[in-house]
Design an enzyme around this catalytic site. Structure first.
Site, PDB file in Angstrom:
ATOM      1  CG  ASN A 103      12.767  -3.260  20.608  1.00  0.00           C
ATOM      2  OD1 ASN A 103      12.422  -3.188  19.296  1.00  0.00           O
ATOM      3  ND2 ASN A 103      13.381  -1.964  20.815  1.00  0.00           N
ATOM      4  CG  HIS A 155      11.939   0.185   5.283  1.00  0.00           C
ATOM      5  ND1 HIS A 155      12.137  -1.108   4.976  1.00  0.00           N
ATOM      6  CD2 HIS A 155      11.279   0.088   6.574  1.00  0.00           C
ATOM      7  CE1 HIS A 155      11.065  -1.998   5.811  1.00  0.00           C
ATOM      8  NE2 HIS A 155      11.069  -1.092   6.782  1.00  0.00           N
ATOM      9  CG  MET A 197      13.981   2.400  11.684  1.00  0.00           C
ATOM     10  SD  MET A 197      15.515   1.249  11.344  1.00  0.00           S
ATOM     11  CE  MET A 197      15.918   1.124  13.004  1.00  0.00           C
ATOM     12  CB  SER A 198       8.339   1.978   8.452  1.00  0.00           C
ATOM     13  OG  SER A 198       7.743   1.443   9.569  1.00  0.00           O
ATOM     14  CG  HIS A 234      10.470  -6.418   4.740  1.00  0.00           C
ATOM     15  ND1 HIS A 234       9.535  -5.472   5.296  1.00  0.00           N
ATOM     16  CD2 HIS A 234      11.433  -6.300   6.045  1.00  0.00           C
ATOM     17  CE1 HIS A 234       9.827  -4.723   6.437  1.00  0.00           C
ATOM     18  NE2 HIS A 234      10.981  -5.482   6.904  1.00  0.00           N
ATOM     19  CB  ALA A 275       8.547  -4.069  14.124  1.00  0.00           C
ATOM     20  CB  SER A 312       9.525  -5.942  10.715  1.00  0.00           C
ATOM     21  OG  SER A 312      10.524  -5.259   9.949  1.00  0.00           O
ATOM     22  CG  HIS A 345      16.195  -7.652  12.053  1.00  0.00           C
ATOM     23  ND1 HIS A 345      15.187  -6.634  12.203  1.00  0.00           N
ATOM     24  CD2 HIS A 345      15.920  -8.465  11.397  1.00  0.00           C
ATOM     25  CE1 HIS A 345      14.139  -7.197  11.059  1.00  0.00           C
ATOM     26  NE2 HIS A 345      14.786  -8.074  10.656  1.00  0.00           N
ATOM     27  CE1 TYR A 381      16.338  -0.746   6.353  1.00  0.00           C
ATOM     28  CE2 TYR A 381      14.607   0.594   7.791  1.00  0.00           C
ATOM     29  CZ  TYR A 381      15.132  -0.614   7.215  1.00  0.00           C
ATOM     30  OH  TYR A 381      14.351  -1.794   7.209  1.00  0.00           O
ATOM     31  CD  GLU A 382      14.583  -1.463   1.660  1.00  0.00           C
ATOM     32  OE1 GLU A 382      14.659  -2.252   0.982  1.00  0.00           O
ATOM     33  OE2 GLU A 382      13.320  -1.027   2.147  1.00  0.00           O
TER      34      GLU A 382
END
Ligand code: HPA
Length: 271
Positions: free
Chosen positions: A235, A83, A211-212, A61, A113, A30, A246, A85-86
Site C-alpha cells: 500500500n 513481531h 513493523m518487522s 502467519h 509487507a 505477511s 490489513h 508489537y505482539e
C-alpha cells in the site's frame, strides 16, 4: 539458562527432527508464506512444539518451520514470524534467526509487507532492501553480549549484502519483474503510521515502512550472516492514500505473490 544454552537445546531438538545442513534461513512475511509450500523433501515443525520458541498470534502467519530443498539449496523457512508489537521482547523476536545460525545457516533471506513512502512506488511493487533505519527505539542486542555469538559493537555498514542484491536485480530484469530498491524503516507498530510520521520518514531517507525485519537483520549481522531482503509494497503509506487496513495488505500480497515467489526462487538458485 544463557542464550547460548537455550540455542543449543533448541538446535538439538530441531536436528532430532531430521534437520541437517542449512544453506539459507528464510523469513516469510505477511501473505508471503506460500513460498514454503514449494519446499520439497519437507520436514515441518510447528512453533508450539519447539523448545524456547514463542507462538505467533497474527492472522496470515501460519507459525511453523519448514525445512527442505528449494532452488537446489537446503533452506529452513519460518512460515510466519514474531513481531515486537505482539509484546515479545526483541530477543524473543530474533531467537529463530540465532537458531538458524546455530543450525549452520550463514545467509538469511528476509521478506515483508510494507507501506511505500517513496512517491514513485505503487502498491504491488517489490523492493530490494538496500539498507534499514531502526526506528523502534529498541535493539535486540541490548543487555549482556555473549561474545561467542558476535561482537559487542557490530558493524552495520553493509547490513544487506550488496552481492546478493545485485543478483536479485539481475534476476528481476530477466523475469521482467519491476524491482524497486530502497531503505526500509522499521517502526514498532501495531498502529500504522500517521501522515506526519510518514513525511518525517521520507525526510529521514526511508522508501518503505513496516513493523518487522529490522531486529532480525540486526541479529543476523551480529552473527556475520549475509542478508537478502525483499519487501512487498502492499500500500502507499499513511497520508498518501485514503486509509490503511490489513485486508489491503493481504490482498496485495495475494496479487503479487507469483512474481515474489519467482524472484526469490531464481535468486536463491544463483546466490
Ligand atoms: N506501515 C507499516 N507496516 C505496513 C504497512 C504500512 O503502511 N503496510 C504493510 N505493513
Amino acid at each position: 539458562m544463557t542464550l547460548s544454552e537455550k540455542l543449543k537445546e533448541t538446535a538439538k531438538y530441531i536436528q532430532g527432527k531430521g534437520v541437517t545442513s542449512i544453506d539459507f534461513g528464510l523469513i516469510l512475511g505477511s501473505g508471503l508464506g506460500e513460498l514454503a509450500d514449494e519446499i520439497t523433501d519437507r520436514i515441518v515443525i510447528p512453533y508450539e512444539e519447539i523448545p524456547n520458541f514463542p507462538v505467533s498470534t497474527v492472522v496470515g502467519h501460519a507459525g511453523q518451520l519448514v525445512y527442505g530443498t528449494l532452488s537446489g539449496k537446503k533452506v529452513l523457512a519460518m512460515q510466519g514470524r514474531f513481531h515486537y508489537y505482539e509484546g515479545h521482547s526483541m530477543q524473543t523476536v530474533t531467537f529463530p534467526v540465532r537458531v538458524m545460525k546455530a543450525l549452520g545457516a550463514d545467509s538469511l533471506v528476509v521478506t515483508n509487507a510494507a507501506g511505500g513512502v517513496n512517491t514513485s512506488f505503487a502498491p504491488g511493487d517489490l523492493m530490494l532492501i538496500t539498507d534499514q533505519i531502526n526506528y523502534t527505539g529498541d535493539n535486540p542486542l541490548m543487555g549482556l553480549n555473549e561474545d561467542d555469538l558476535g561482537p559487542r559493537f557490530p558493524d552495520m555498514s553493509e547490513a544487506y549484502d550488496k552481492a546478493y542484491g545485485e543478483v536479485a536485480k539481475k534476476v528481476a530484469t530477466e523475469l521482467k519483474i519491476r524491482l524497486q530498491q530502497g531503505v526500509y524503516m522499521g517502526y514498532s507498530g501495531p498502529t500504522y503510521e500517521t501522515p506526519a510520521e510518514i513525511r518525517m520518514s521520507r525526510v529521514l531517507g526511508a522508501d518503505a515502512v513496516g513493523m518487522s525485519t529490522v531486529p532480525e537483520v540486526i541479529v543476523a549481522n551480529h552473527m556475520s550472516m549475509r542478508v537478502l531482503g525483499i519487501t512487498c509494497v502492499t500500500n502507499l503509506a499513511a497520508g498518501m492514500q485514503a486509509n490503511l487496513n490489513h485486508e489491503e495488505v493481504v490482498e496485495t500480497t495475494e496479487r503479487v505473490k507469483a512474481d515474489f515467489k519467482e524472484l526469490v526462487k531464481i535468486t536463491l538458485e544463483r546466490i
